[in-house]
Every structure is written in C-alpha cells, then in structure tokens.
Design a protein around this motif. Structure first.
Motif, PDB file in Angstrom:
ATOM      1  N   GLY A   1      -5.457   7.484  -5.697  1.00  0.00           N
ATOM      2  CA  GLY A   1      -4.863   8.121  -4.527  1.00  0.00           C
ATOM      3  C   GLY A   1      -3.919   9.251  -4.858  1.00  0.00           C
ATOM      4  N   SER A   2      -3.579   9.404  -6.131  1.00  0.00           N
ATOM      5  CA  SER A   2      -2.599  10.408  -6.544  1.00  0.00           C
ATOM      6  C   SER A   2      -3.212  11.710  -7.024  1.00  0.00           C
TER       7      SER A   2
ATOM      8  N   MET B   1       0.895  -1.150   0.000  1.00  0.00           N
ATOM      9  CA  MET B   1       0.000   0.000   0.000  1.00  0.00           C
ATOM     10  C   MET B   1       0.935   1.201   0.000  1.00  0.00           C
ATOM     11  N   THR B   2       1.116   1.803  -1.141  1.00  0.00           N
ATOM     12  CA  THR B   2       2.131   2.827  -1.333  1.00  0.00           C
ATOM     13  C   THR B   2       1.569   4.214  -1.114  1.00  0.00           C
ATOM     14  N   ASP B   3       2.365   5.061  -0.497  1.00  0.00           N
ATOM     15  CA  ASP B   3       2.013   6.465  -0.358  1.00  0.00           C
ATOM     16  C   ASP B   3       2.436   7.174  -1.640  1.00  0.00           C
ATOM     17  N   THR B   4       1.578   7.137  -2.661  1.00  0.00           N
ATOM     18  CA  THR B   4       1.915   7.799  -3.914  1.00  0.00           C
ATOM     19  C   THR B   4       1.771   9.300  -3.735  1.00  0.00           C
TER      20      THR B   4
ATOM     21  N   PHE C   1       7.945   9.223 -11.489  1.00  0.00           N
ATOM     22  CA  PHE C   1       7.840   8.471 -10.242  1.00  0.00           C
ATOM     23  C   PHE C   1       6.849   7.322 -10.389  1.00  0.00           C
ATOM     24  N   PHE C   2       5.691   7.600 -10.968  1.00  0.00           N
ATOM     25  CA  PHE C   2       4.647   6.581 -11.069  1.00  0.00           C
ATOM     26  C   PHE C   2       5.079   5.444 -11.982  1.00  0.00           C
TER      27      PHE C   2
END
Length: 161
Positions: free
Chosen positions: A83-84, A22-25, A43-44
């Motif tokens: 989420g981004s 579960m990444t903090d994008t 980054f993505f």
C-alpha cells in the motif's frame, strides 16, 4: 504524509491474537521521491515497531512460515508495503513469486540506494545554481534549507562556510 491509523488495542505481537490496524501508510511515489525515502523508512520502521513487527523487516528473527500467527503478521506488514509504493517500485522489488517481507524491504532499500549517486549530482547542481532573484529572503532561505535537507537525505552533507 498521512500517518493516521485505526488502532486496535487488543493485538498481541507475541501471540498474534487480536486485530492489527488497517493503517493509512504514506504512499511513496516512484524514483522521483528518493529524497523522501529515509523519512518514509523511519516512519515504516516506527509503525512496525509499534506493533512488535520490526523483525519482519530487519531480519532479527528467522522467518517462520509454518507458524500461522507469524504468517498472519507477515501478511499485514507486506500489505502495508504494498500500500505504500506504486506498481513501478513493487515490480522492481518483486524478484521472486513469494518474497518474504524482509526480501521486499531489502530490495526496496536497494532501489533507492542505487539511485543515490546520480541523484546527488543533480541535487548538487540545483543547490549550486540557486539564485536569489526576486524571491524574498524568507522564501530563498526556505528553498536553501529544503535543498540542504534533500542532499542530507541522500547522504551528502553541506558544510557551513
């Protein structure tokens, strides 16, 4: 940008077995952040590449919605995209009820590329109207570098003269 991730070493992109992190994008605000879009996209893409999921955004492999493992990975990448971006960008990007991750990626790229020309005009005006004023040479130089980098990110290079 927060780029930390809780890594799960047991995920296998080939089989889909294990757990994805579960990444903090990094969150991309609305249209005012067009200059940061290339940095976020880099980054993505790197994040997806790290987990063998880049084909979900670059279209290098056809969608396999009937494959449970592919579908689970597709949902992870879509979750990272959701989420981004804020709701404004997502509303513009969601042109169907059930878009693929690739559809979202292309739509978001289109949103930021469509705004490139008007943004360049405003950025050039800012660049050419800069004055040294009371700021230190160091502060002025930093502002200059930031404006040049922002222009480069929208595809406009400033030549040394």
């Amino acid at each position: 940008m927060n780029t930390s991730a809780s890594l799960a070493s047991d995920f296998s992109p080939a089989t889909g077995a294990g757990t994805l992190p579960m990444t903090d994008t990094p969150t991309m605000p609305a249209m005012s952040a067009i200059a940061a879009a290339p940095i976020w996209a880099f980054f993505f893409k790197s994040l997806c590449g790290k987990f063998g999921l880049r084909s979900h955004i670059d279209g290098s492999a056809p969608p396999r919605p009937d494959d449970h493992q592919w579908d689970a990975a597709e949902c992870y990448v879509q979750g990272w995209i959701f989420g981004s971006f804020n709701d404004f960008v997502l509303d513009l990007a969601m042109d169907s009820a059930d878009p693929t991750t690739r559809d979202l990626w292309v739509a978001i790229e289109g949103i930021f590329h469509a705004n490139r020309e008007p943004r360049t005009i405003f950025l050039l005006d800012d660049f050419h109207s800069m004055v040294h004023g009371d700021s230190t040479i160091s502060a002025y130089y930093q502002q200059l570098k930031t404006k040049v980098a922002t222009l480069r990110n929208v595809g406009h290079l400033i030549e040394d003269s």
